[in-house]
Design a protein around this motif. Structure first.
Motif, PDB file in Angstrom:
ATOM      1  N   LEU A 134       0.848  -1.189   0.000  1.00 49.63           N
ATOM      2  CA  LEU A 134       0.000   0.000   0.000  1.00 49.63           C
ATOM      3  C   LEU A 134       0.885   1.241   0.000  1.00 49.63           C
ATOM      4  CD1 LEU A 134      -2.850   1.306   0.316  1.00 49.63           C
ATOM      5  CD2 LEU A 134      -2.536   1.097   2.798  1.00 49.63           C
ATOM      6  N   VAL A 135       0.655   2.136  -0.962  1.00 50.63           N
ATOM      7  CA  VAL A 135       1.374   3.402  -1.059  1.00 50.63           C
ATOM      8  C   VAL A 135       0.338   4.520  -1.005  1.00 50.63           C
ATOM      9  CG1 VAL A 135       2.879   4.856  -2.454  1.00 50.63           C
ATOM     10  CG2 VAL A 135       3.215   2.377  -2.447  1.00 50.63           C
ATOM     11  N   ASP A 152      -8.247  -9.533 -12.289  1.00 49.02           N
ATOM     12  CA  ASP A 152      -6.839  -9.830 -12.554  1.00 49.02           C
ATOM     13  C   ASP A 152      -5.957  -8.588 -12.599  1.00 49.02           C
ATOM     14  OD1 ASP A 152      -4.610 -11.433 -13.157  1.00 49.02           O
ATOM     15  OD2 ASP A 152      -4.877 -11.097 -15.311  1.00 49.02           O
ATOM     16  N   PRO A 153      -6.025  -7.721 -11.574  1.00 50.14           N
ATOM     17  CA  PRO A 153      -5.150  -6.540 -11.589  1.00 50.14           C
ATOM     18  C   PRO A 153      -3.792  -6.837 -10.963  1.00 50.14           C
ATOM     19  CG  PRO A 153      -6.563  -6.418  -9.683  1.00 50.14           C
ATOM     20  CD  PRO A 153      -6.891  -7.727 -10.380  1.00 50.14           C
ATOM     21  N   ASP A 154      -2.809  -6.053 -11.335  1.00 46.00           N
ATOM     22  CA  ASP A 154      -1.524  -6.039 -10.629  1.00 46.00           C
ATOM     23  C   ASP A 154      -1.412  -4.780  -9.778  1.00 46.00           C
ATOM     24  OD1 ASP A 154      -0.058  -8.391 -11.954  1.00 46.00           O
ATOM     25  OD2 ASP A 154      -0.774  -7.229 -13.670  1.00 46.00           O
ATOM     26  N   ILE A 155      -1.934  -3.664 -10.306  1.00 46.01           N
ATOM     27  CA  ILE A 155      -1.886  -2.369  -9.615  1.00 46.01           C
ATOM     28  C   ILE A 155      -3.288  -1.791  -9.588  1.00 46.01           C
ATOM     29  CG2 ILE A 155      -0.990   0.005  -9.655  1.00 46.01           C
ATOM     30  CD1 ILE A 155       0.982  -2.509 -11.552  1.00 46.01           C
ATOM     31  N   VAL A 156      -3.698  -1.287  -8.422  1.00 49.62           N
ATOM     32  CA  VAL A 156      -5.011  -0.654  -8.276  1.00 49.62           C
ATOM     33  C   VAL A 156      -4.813   0.742  -7.705  1.00 49.62           C
ATOM     34  CG1 VAL A 156      -7.289  -0.774  -7.206  1.00 49.62           C
ATOM     35  CG2 VAL A 156      -6.113  -2.892  -7.856  1.00 49.62           C
ATOM     36  N   LEU A 157      -5.413   1.730  -8.351  1.00 46.75           N
ATOM     37  CA  LEU A 157      -5.405   3.107  -7.846  1.00 46.75           C
ATOM     38  C   LEU A 157      -6.783   3.436  -7.297  1.00 46.75           C
ATOM     39  CD1 LEU A 157      -4.421   6.077  -7.560  1.00 46.75           C
ATOM     40  CD2 LEU A 157      -5.128   6.422  -9.925  1.00 46.75           C
ATOM     41  N   VAL A 158      -6.848   3.807  -6.025  1.00 49.84           N
ATOM     42  CA  VAL A 158      -8.098   4.223  -5.391  1.00 49.84           C
ATOM     43  C   VAL A 158      -8.056   5.737  -5.256  1.00 49.84           C
ATOM     44  CG1 VAL A 158      -9.668   3.886  -3.451  1.00 49.84           C
ATOM     45  CG2 VAL A 158      -8.092   2.063  -4.101  1.00 49.84           C
ATOM     46  N   ILE A 191     -10.867  -2.620   2.568  1.00 53.43           N
ATOM     47  CA  ILE A 191     -10.683  -3.434   1.354  1.00 53.43           C
ATOM     48  C   ILE A 191      -9.354  -3.106   0.683  1.00 53.43           C
ATOM     49  CG2 ILE A 191     -11.672  -4.027  -0.892  1.00 53.43           C
ATOM     50  CD1 ILE A 191     -14.411  -3.217   0.227  1.00 53.43           C
ATOM     51  N   ALA A 192      -8.956  -1.832   0.727  1.00 57.36           N
ATOM     52  CA  ALA A 192      -7.670  -1.447   0.132  1.00 57.36           C
ATOM     53  C   ALA A 192      -6.514  -2.153   0.840  1.00 57.36           C
ATOM     54  CB  ALA A 192      -7.500   0.064   0.208  1.00 57.36           C
ATOM     55  N   ILE A 193      -6.565  -2.216   2.169  1.00 58.71           N
ATOM     56  CA  ILE A 193      -5.505  -2.896   2.928  1.00 58.71           C
ATOM     57  C   ILE A 193      -5.510  -4.382   2.603  1.00 58.71           C
ATOM     58  CG2 ILE A 193      -4.703  -3.513   5.231  1.00 58.71           C
ATOM     59  CD1 ILE A 193      -5.772  -0.810   6.214  1.00 58.71           C
ATOM     60  N   GLU A 194      -6.704  -4.981   2.538  1.00 60.00           N
ATOM     61  CA  GLU A 194      -6.809  -6.404   2.206  1.00 60.00           C
ATOM     62  C   GLU A 194      -6.296  -6.677   0.793  1.00 60.00           C
ATOM     63  OE1 GLU A 194     -10.882  -7.385   2.795  1.00 60.00           O
ATOM     64  OE2 GLU A 194     -10.828  -6.972   4.944  1.00 60.00           O
ATOM     65  N   THR A 195      -6.593  -5.767  -0.136  1.00 63.23           N
ATOM     66  CA  THR A 195      -6.126  -5.924  -1.512  1.00 63.23           C
ATOM     67  C   THR A 195      -4.606  -5.887  -1.568  1.00 63.23           C
ATOM     68  OG1 THR A 195      -8.138  -4.848  -2.333  1.00 63.23           O
ATOM     69  CG2 THR A 195      -6.291  -4.998  -3.862  1.00 63.23           C
ATOM     70  N   ALA A 196      -4.010  -4.976  -0.795  1.00 60.32           N
ATOM     71  CA  ALA A 196      -2.552  -4.892  -0.742  1.00 60.32           C
ATOM     72  C   ALA A 196      -1.956  -6.153  -0.128  1.00 60.32           C
ATOM     73  CB  ALA A 196      -2.131  -3.664   0.058  1.00 60.32           C
ATOM     74  N   GLU A 197      -2.645  -6.723   0.855  1.00 58.73           N
ATOM     75  CA  GLU A 197      -2.153  -7.930   1.516  1.00 58.73           C
ATOM     76  C   GLU A 197      -2.215  -9.160   0.615  1.00 58.73           C
ATOM     77  OE1 GLU A 197      -2.237  -8.150   6.220  1.00 58.73           O
ATOM     78  OE2 GLU A 197      -4.213  -8.407   5.323  1.00 58.73           O
ATOM     79  N   LEU A 220      -0.397  -4.224  -5.718  1.00 59.66           N
ATOM     80  CA  LEU A 220       0.161  -2.923  -5.357  1.00 59.66           C
ATOM     81  C   LEU A 220      -0.975  -1.905  -5.433  1.00 59.66           C
ATOM     82  CD1 LEU A 220       2.571  -1.135  -4.656  1.00 59.66           C
ATOM     83  CD2 LEU A 220       3.071  -0.954  -7.114  1.00 59.66           C
ATOM     84  N   VAL A 221      -1.290  -1.275  -4.310  1.00 63.70           N
ATOM     85  CA  VAL A 221      -2.432  -0.364  -4.212  1.00 63.70           C
ATOM     86  C   VAL A 221      -1.925   1.052  -3.930  1.00 63.70           C
ATOM     87  CG1 VAL A 221      -4.570   0.183  -2.982  1.00 63.70           C
ATOM     88  CG2 VAL A 221      -3.922  -2.213  -3.365  1.00 63.70           C
TER      89      VAL A 221
END
Length: 502
Positions: free
Chosen positions: A255-256, A326-332, A343-349, A353-354
């Motif tokens: 998470l960034v 099937d993402p590799d990088i997600v921008l919220v 959900i963002a933290i879970e996605t990073a886990e 790469l979020v």
């Protein structure tokens, strides 16, 4: 001087418009901006005298009723498009020259224009949005960041951080703002505005820029704020982002967070990071935004951009769905509620790469903000998850540059094992100390960034002091760096923070 001679001089100077405004000298508008002609300020009677020989019978009758639009020809100039409006403080008028259409050749039924909110140049486009698009063009030409349209004020722009009125523009009435703004809103946003009294969307003028738009209702009537989104994406290299921030773009997961107050340039920084990934990785990127701002074309990556309200119901719904896409990088675009953050933290886990944004004023306070969104009984678990998933925080604000323009000031937290331990053990208050000694990892406190910009004579010390949260600490750093502080108050501003991480 007759108006014919003024129009001829305007054409010779490469201008496209003449303005008659009570209380100002005659104004000539050229591609370089406004220029006032030498001579006395225009009084209402002087303007009426200049107009009298030019008014047709129909225009004279229309002006008695309040406003008029007509056309005439001037030797050496060609067709001139004229508009005039009676107001309590006198008559305002504009004369557009060049390729403007000749109103006198328009059918009589179409010759009477809608009420004019402001006196502007002839619209470069056509249709109901042309009047407002001209304001957007003026804003872009001025290199302003935002346009404000509000009842009871003339159109205003934010230029180099300061809000100022557009010169020669009239105060807007409720009917004016509605007439100007309504045509640019999509039907979905019109319905939302009627229901909620505010709405967000993006608007584009091809070849010029995209604009992030917000409509709102206040006690005076309908208003709007419009931010320029340049059509050309500024690269990370052009922004001068440090290599430690760019290294975060090569991470396989984590998470960034890019944080800062509203209008601090977070969107531009995130856009540059996504563009950097797009040029250097071969992955699938999903962006979730409200509204879509910068538009990315596929380079090495496949990019899908989804807009909340149009392509998905909410950030949290789009994030849930992203796990099946099937993402590799997600921008919220904005982590605005607890469920989205979770959900963002879970996605990073789970191996993605979020990138996300928050409205916080420092990197350490960002960590506190994320944890504090959760109920007390979940915070211990969240600390453990955040300690594992958080990889970096970039907190930024904008300062006026010496000589004009603005520059981002970056506070950078790189999450090392020692920082992870502090997060896990709820010792966030110790993170600033780690940041002070973590320069080899690319860490930097906000006051250190301010001091560096002042030493390089990019920013005035008074500007840095005005923006700093820890004013006492900044003055101390200035003194150690040999920067003159004789202008500063003898004591720090009451209530100013006194610790580096405040």
């Amino acid at each position: 001087m007759s108006l014919d001679r003024i129009l001829q001089a305007t054409v010779k100077a490469g201008g496209h418009e003449v303005r008659l405004v009570p209380g100002r000298r005659i104004v000539i508008v050229t591609p370089a901006g406004e220029r006032e002609v030498q001579g006395p300020e225009q009084t209402p009677s002087a303007i009426d005298q200049l107009l009298a020989p030019l008014l047709t019978m129909d225009a004279r009758q229309s002006l008695v009723a309040g406003r008029a639009e007509w056309g005439f020809d001037v030797p050496g100039v060609g067709p001139v498009r004229a508009r005039a409006e009676r107001r309590p403080d006198g008559t305002f008028a504009t004369f557009a020259v060049g390729n403007a259409s000749h109103p006198s050749r328009v059918p009589a039924s179409a010759a009477v224009p809608p009420p004019a909110a402001v006196i502007t140049a002839a619209p470069r486009g056509s249709g109901p949005a042309a009047e407002f698009e001209e304001l957007l063009r003026v804003m872009v030409e001025m290199k302003a960041s935002d346009l404000h349209v509000s009842v009871g004020s003339p159109p205003m722009v934010r230029h180099d951080g300061d809000v100022k009125s557009l010169p020669g523009r009239a105060v807007l009435a409720p009917a004016d703002t509605e007439r100007m703004l309504w045509p640019i809103a999509p039907e979905r946003n019109r319905e939302e505005f009627k229901r909620r009294h505010d709405t967000d969307f993006a608007y584009e003028i091809p070849g010029l820029a995209r604009f992030r738009c917000n409509f709102f209702m206040d006690r005076k009537g309908m208003g709007g704020v419009f931010r320029v989104i340049p059509s050309r994406i500024m690269t990370a290299e052009e922004m001068g982002l440090p290599k430690e921030i760019l290294q975060l773009c090569h991470l396989p997961k984590g998470l960034v967070l890019v944080t800062g107050p509203t209008g601090s340039g977070k969107s531009t920084t995130l856009c540059a990071l996504i563009d950097y990934i797009n040029r250097n990785r071969t992955d699938h990127i999903i962006t979730i935004e409200d509204p879509l701002e910068f538009v990315h074309e596929n380079k090495k990556c496949l990019i899908n951009q989804r807009q909340v309200g149009e392509h998905t119901d909410s950030f949290k719904d789009a994030l849930r769905a992203a796990l099946r896409e099937d993402p590799d990088i997600v921008l919220v675009g904005e982590m605005r509620d607890l469920e989205t953050v979770a959900i963002a933290i879970e996605t990073a886990e789970t191996g993605h790469l979020v990138f996300g944004t928050l409205h916080t004023s420092s990197a350490p306070s960002t960590v506190d903000r994320v944890i504090d969104q959760f109920p007390a009984d979940r915070q211990s678990q969240v600390r453990v998850m955040l300690a594992e998933s958080l990889k970096g925080v970039v907190c930024q604000m904008l300062c006026k540059k010496i000589g004009g323009g603005r520059v981002p000031v970056l506070e950078v937290l790189i999450v090392t094992p020692s920082v992870s331990n502090l997060i896990r053990e709820a010792k966030i208050f110790q993170i600033p100390s780690i940041m002070q000694t973590g320069k080899k990892y690319g860490m930097c406190l906000m006051n250190e960034a301010f001091t560096d910009l002042v030493k390089r004579k990019v920013v005035e010390p008074q500007e840095a002091y005005a923006k700093a949260l820890d004013k006492t600490g900044l003055l101390s750093m200035f003194k150690k760096a040999g920067i003159d502080t004789s202008w500063a108050p003898t004591e720090a501003t009451p209530g100013a923070a006194s610790s580096p991480g405040s």
